[in-house]
Design a protein around this motif. Structure first.
Motif, PDB file in Angstrom:
ATOM      1  N   GLY A   1       0.813  -1.211   0.000  1.00 42.50           N
ATOM      2  CA  GLY A   1       0.000   0.000   0.000  1.00 42.50           C
ATOM      3  C   GLY A   1       0.845   1.259   0.000  1.00 42.50           C
ATOM      4  N   ALA A   2       2.052   1.156   0.581  1.00 43.55           N
ATOM      5  CA  ALA A   2       2.962   2.306   0.612  1.00 43.55           C
ATOM      6  C   ALA A   2       3.741   2.429  -0.697  1.00 43.55           C
ATOM      7  CB  ALA A   2       3.928   2.171   1.786  1.00 43.55           C
ATOM      8  N   GLY A   3       3.515   1.489  -1.627  1.00 46.70           N
ATOM      9  CA  GLY A   3       4.122   1.597  -2.955  1.00 46.70           C
ATOM     10  C   GLY A   3       5.479   0.913  -3.110  1.00 46.70           C
ATOM     11  N   LEU A   4       5.866   0.069  -2.146  1.00 53.29           N
ATOM     12  CA  LEU A   4       7.165  -0.606  -2.270  1.00 53.29           C
ATOM     13  C   LEU A   4       7.101  -1.737  -3.287  1.00 53.29           C
ATOM     14  CD1 LEU A   4       7.539   0.922   0.474  1.00 53.29           C
ATOM     15  CD2 LEU A   4       9.007  -0.977   1.163  1.00 53.29           C
ATOM     16  N   SER A   5       8.196  -1.919  -4.009  1.00 54.25           N
ATOM     17  CA  SER A   5       8.306  -3.044  -4.941  1.00 54.25           C
ATOM     18  C   SER A   5       8.543  -4.322  -4.132  1.00 54.25           C
ATOM     19  CB  SER A   5       9.484  -2.825  -5.883  1.00 54.25           C
ATOM     20  OG  SER A   5      10.694  -2.856  -5.145  1.00 54.25           O
ATOM     21  N   VAL A   6       8.415  -5.475  -4.798  1.00 54.27           N
ATOM     22  CA  VAL A   6       8.647  -6.749  -4.111  1.00 54.27           C
ATOM     23  C   VAL A   6      10.073  -6.801  -3.575  1.00 54.27           C
ATOM     24  CG1 VAL A   6       8.709  -9.260  -4.365  1.00 54.27           C
ATOM     25  CG2 VAL A   6       6.898  -7.958  -5.479  1.00 54.27           C
ATOM     26  N   ALA A   7      11.033  -6.334  -4.372  1.00 54.30           N
ATOM     27  CA  ALA A   7      12.437  -6.326  -3.933  1.00 54.30           C
ATOM     28  C   ALA A   7      12.606  -5.451  -2.688  1.00 54.30           C
ATOM     29  CB  ALA A   7      13.329  -5.814  -5.060  1.00 54.30           C
ATOM     30  N   ALA A   8      11.951  -4.269  -2.716  1.00 52.87           N
ATOM     31  CA  ALA A   8      12.048  -3.358  -1.567  1.00 52.87           C
ATOM     32  C   ALA A   8      11.364  -3.942  -0.334  1.00 52.87           C
ATOM     33  CB  ALA A   8      11.426  -2.010  -1.922  1.00 52.87           C
ATOM     34  N   ILE A   9      10.285  -4.696  -0.543  1.00 53.01           N
ATOM     35  CA  ILE A   9       9.600  -5.368   0.573  1.00 53.01           C
ATOM     36  C   ILE A   9      10.537  -6.390   1.205  1.00 53.01           C
ATOM     37  CG2 ILE A   9       7.750  -7.028   1.134  1.00 53.01           C
ATOM     38  CD1 ILE A   9       5.971  -5.449  -0.856  1.00 53.01           C
ATOM     39  N   GLY A  10      11.239  -7.158   0.356  1.00 55.61           N
ATOM     40  CA  GLY A  10      12.207  -8.140   0.858  1.00 55.61           C
ATOM     41  C   GLY A  10      13.271  -7.476   1.711  1.00 55.61           C
ATOM     42  N   THR A  11      13.791  -6.364   1.225  1.00 58.53           N
ATOM     43  CA  THR A  11      14.823  -5.626   1.959  1.00 58.53           C
ATOM     44  C   THR A  11      14.278  -5.104   3.279  1.00 58.53           C
ATOM     45  OG1 THR A  11      15.779  -4.939  -0.148  1.00 58.53           O
ATOM     46  CG2 THR A  11      16.463  -3.701   1.796  1.00 58.53           C
ATOM     47  N   SER A  12      13.080  -4.538   3.231  1.00 57.19           N
ATOM     48  CA  SER A  12      12.469  -3.953   4.422  1.00 57.19           C
ATOM     49  C   SER A  12      12.192  -5.006   5.495  1.00 57.19           C
ATOM     50  CB  SER A  12      11.159  -3.263   4.023  1.00 57.19           C
ATOM     51  OG  SER A  12      10.473  -2.791   5.158  1.00 57.19           O
ATOM     52  N   MET A  13      11.835  -6.222   5.040  1.00 59.82           N
ATOM     53  CA  MET A  13      11.477  -7.289   5.987  1.00 59.82           C
ATOM     54  C   MET A  13      12.650  -8.222   6.289  1.00 59.82           C
ATOM     55  SD  MET A  13       7.610  -8.232   4.659  1.00 59.82           S
ATOM     56  CE  MET A  13       7.311  -9.403   5.989  1.00 59.82           C
ATOM     57  N   TYR A  14      13.819  -7.905   5.728  1.00 54.84           N
ATOM     58  CA  TYR A  14      15.029  -8.726   5.936  1.00 54.84           C
ATOM     59  C   TYR A  14      14.823 -10.170   5.490  1.00 54.84           C
ATOM     60  CZ  TYR A  14      16.159  -4.706   8.852  1.00 54.84           C
ATOM     61  OH  TYR A  14      16.385  -3.427   9.305  1.00 54.84           O
ATOM     62  N   VAL A  15      14.165 -10.325   4.338  1.00 53.87           N
ATOM     63  CA  VAL A  15      14.006 -11.671   3.752  1.00 53.87           C
ATOM     64  C   VAL A  15      14.493 -11.617   2.298  1.00 53.87           C
ATOM     65  CG1 VAL A  15      12.050 -12.332   5.226  1.00 53.87           C
ATOM     66  CG2 VAL A  15      11.599 -11.239   3.019  1.00 53.87           C
ATOM     67  N   SER A  16      14.728 -12.806   1.717  1.00 56.69           N
ATOM     68  CA  SER A  16      15.203 -12.854   0.328  1.00 56.69           C
ATOM     69  C   SER A  16      14.095 -12.426  -0.631  1.00 56.69           C
ATOM     70  CB  SER A  16      15.645 -14.277  -0.016  1.00 56.69           C
ATOM     71  OG  SER A  16      14.500 -15.120  -0.074  1.00 56.69           O
ATOM     72  N   HIS A  17      14.504 -12.107  -1.861  1.00 56.41           N
ATOM     73  CA  HIS A  17      13.542 -11.679  -2.877  1.00 56.41           C
ATOM     74  C   HIS A  17      12.515 -12.785  -3.139  1.00 56.41           C
ATOM     75  CE1 HIS A  17      12.227 -10.668  -7.085  1.00 56.41           C
ATOM     76  NE2 HIS A  17      12.067  -9.508  -6.482  1.00 56.41           N
ATOM     77  N   SER A  18      12.967 -14.039  -3.180  1.00 52.90           N
ATOM     78  CA  SER A  18      12.038 -15.158  -3.463  1.00 52.90           C
ATOM     79  C   SER A  18      11.052 -15.350  -2.303  1.00 52.90           C
ATOM     80  CB  SER A  18      12.810 -16.455  -3.729  1.00 52.90           C
ATOM     81  OG  SER A  18      13.536 -16.841  -2.583  1.00 52.90           O
ATOM     82  N   THR A  19      11.525 -15.147  -1.065  1.00 57.18           N
ATOM     83  CA  THR A  19      10.624 -15.259   0.099  1.00 57.18           C
ATOM     84  C   THR A  19       9.585 -14.147   0.057  1.00 57.18           C
ATOM     85  OG1 THR A  19      12.387 -16.245   1.429  1.00 57.18           O
ATOM     86  CG2 THR A  19      10.516 -15.335   2.630  1.00 57.18           C
ATOM     87  N   ALA A  20      10.032 -12.936  -0.294  1.00 61.04           N
ATOM     88  CA  ALA A  20       9.104 -11.805  -0.412  1.00 61.04           C
ATOM     89  C   ALA A  20       8.050 -12.105  -1.470  1.00 61.04           C
ATOM     90  CB  ALA A  20       9.864 -10.531  -0.755  1.00 61.04           C
ATOM     91  N   LYS A  21       8.484 -12.694  -2.595  1.00 61.09           N
ATOM     92  CA  LYS A  21       7.534 -13.062  -3.665  1.00 61.09           C
ATOM     93  C   LYS A  21       6.511 -14.074  -3.156  1.00 61.09           C
ATOM     94  CE  LYS A  21       8.921 -13.784  -8.005  1.00 61.09           C
ATOM     95  NZ  LYS A  21       9.799 -14.154  -9.143  1.00 61.09           N
ATOM     96  N   THR A  22       6.971 -15.012  -2.334  1.00 62.19           N
ATOM     97  CA  THR A  22       6.070 -16.024  -1.763  1.00 62.19           C
ATOM     98  C   THR A  22       5.031 -15.361  -0.849  1.00 62.19           C
ATOM     99  OG1 THR A  22       7.845 -17.658  -1.814  1.00 62.19           O
ATOM    100  CG2 THR A  22       5.977 -18.164  -0.399  1.00 62.19           C
ATOM    101  N   TYR A  23       5.486 -14.425  -0.008  1.00 63.67           N
ATOM    102  CA  TYR A  23       4.572 -13.697   0.885  1.00 63.67           C
ATOM    103  C   TYR A  23       3.506 -12.950   0.071  1.00 63.67           C
ATOM    104  CZ  TYR A  23       7.679 -14.260   4.975  1.00 63.67           C
ATOM    105  OH  TYR A  23       8.430 -14.758   6.007  1.00 63.67           O
ATOM    106  N   VAL A  24       3.966 -12.265  -0.979  1.00 66.45           N
ATOM    107  CA  VAL A  24       3.057 -11.470  -1.813  1.00 66.45           C
ATOM    108  C   VAL A  24       2.037 -12.383  -2.490  1.00 66.45           C
ATOM    109  CG1 VAL A  24       2.899 -10.014  -3.872  1.00 66.45           C
ATOM    110  CG2 VAL A  24       4.656  -9.544  -2.152  1.00 66.45           C
ATOM    111  N   ALA A  25       2.524 -13.526  -3.026  1.00 66.92           N
ATOM    112  CA  ALA A  25       1.626 -14.477  -3.709  1.00 66.92           C
ATOM    113  C   ALA A  25       0.572 -15.020  -2.749  1.00 66.92           C
ATOM    114  CB  ALA A  25       2.444 -15.626  -4.299  1.00 66.92           C
ATOM    115  N   ARG A  26       1.000 -15.338  -1.518  1.00 65.30           N
ATOM    116  CA  ARG A  26       0.073 -15.877  -0.517  1.00 65.30           C
ATOM    117  C   ARG A  26      -0.967 -14.815  -0.135  1.00 65.30           C
ATOM    118  NH1 ARG A  26       3.338 -17.734   4.213  1.00 65.30           N
ATOM    119  NH2 ARG A  26       4.406 -19.033   2.696  1.00 65.30           N
ATOM    120  N   LEU A  27      -0.504 -13.565  -0.016  1.00 68.36           N
ATOM    121  CA  LEU A  27      -1.398 -12.453   0.303  1.00 68.36           C
ATOM    122  C   LEU A  27      -2.445 -12.273  -0.796  1.00 68.36           C
ATOM    123  CD1 LEU A  27      -2.040  -9.890   2.087  1.00 68.36           C
ATOM    124  CD2 LEU A  27      -0.513  -8.653   0.544  1.00 68.36           C
ATOM    125  N   TYR A  28      -1.989 -12.282  -2.056  1.00 66.16           N
ATOM    126  CA  TYR A  28      -2.917 -12.150  -3.190  1.00 66.16           C
ATOM    127  C   TYR A  28      -3.984 -13.244  -3.140  1.00 66.16           C
ATOM    128  CZ  TYR A  28       0.156  -8.785  -5.650  1.00 66.16           C
ATOM    129  OH  TYR A  28       0.891  -7.696  -6.016  1.00 66.16           O
TER     130      TYR A  28
END
Length: 224
Positions: free
Chosen positions: A161-188
């Motif tokens: 909602g704050a406009g962060l990209s998946v890569a930026a979400i991974g960085t913000s949450m201290y997780v890998s890009h693939s883990t961030a993608k998994t979180y986003v997919a599960r959320l969707y």
């Protein structure tokens, strides 16, 4: 001659009871046929006066007003029950709804709202009227939706909602890009969304995202 709404007032505060009695009695279509400060006396007074409506305070000095409402409803399905409360919290409103009251009114409500509740209760004892019902239902839905998402998924939604990209979400949450993608997919999947815009719309609709400065959020967006 038109039928007067025979009303009983049950309120532990003497001044409030007098005020309600005076307010109702001044109406051409309402007549106060009984009043008491004790919940234990309510059923007997309602029965002996053949009341159409009872105006009942939740915080009675002797018993729980909601329990009195339940007992009155069990005895008389056609009785109009107006519940007056100084506690406008959602859980009280939903308990009132479950107890079968006809109307739920805050003690701070304008006189016209109290009178409207009495008139509603007289003609539609089985239906429920409360000025804040819509907002309370929305808050209950938001709480349910929030519980549906894990704390991590709620965090991902806020970052989307704050406009962060998946890569930026991974960085913000201290997780890998693939883990961030998994979180986003599960959320969707949980929100029934197929992209960021749909997920944000679902989050706003369910009250999971505060609708603040969307233009700023969009301007910050790196990739959609």
């Amino acid at each position: 001659m038109s039928h007067h709404i025979r009303t009983v007032v049950v309120d532990g505060h003497t001044l409030t009871r007098f005020g309600l009695t005076g307010l109702a009695s001044a109406q051409p279509d309402i007549v106060v046929v009984g009043e008491t400060g004790l919940g234990a006396e309510a059923a007997a007074i309602v029965a002996t006066t053949a009341a159409d409506v009872v105006v009942l305070e939740t915080a009675l000095p002797d018993v729980d007003g909601l329990r009195v409402a339940r007992e009155l409803r069990d005895r008389n399905p056609g009785l109009g029950i107006v519940l007056l409360t100084s506690n406008g919290e959602d859980d009280v409103l939903f308990r009132a709804l479950e107890m079968g009251v006809s109307a739920f009114v805050a003690k701070t409500a304008p006189a016209a709202e109290v009178l409207a509740a009495i008139r509603h209760a007289a003609v539609a004892a089985g239906s429920f009227s409360a000025s804040g019902l819509g907002q309370a239902l929305a808050r209950r839905q938001a709480a349910g939706a929030k519980a549906m998402l894990s704390p991590r998924e709620n965090e991902v939604l806020a970052l989307l909602g704050a406009g962060l990209s998946v890569a930026a979400i991974g960085t913000s949450m201290y997780v890998s890009h693939s883990t961030a993608k998994t979180y986003v997919a599960r959320l969707y999947q949980k929100l029934g969304a197929s992209n960021r815009a749909q997920a944000i719309m679902a989050g706003l609709r369910l009250g999971l995202i505060e609708q603040e400065r969307p233009a700023v959020a969009l301007a910050r967006s790196g990739s959609w």
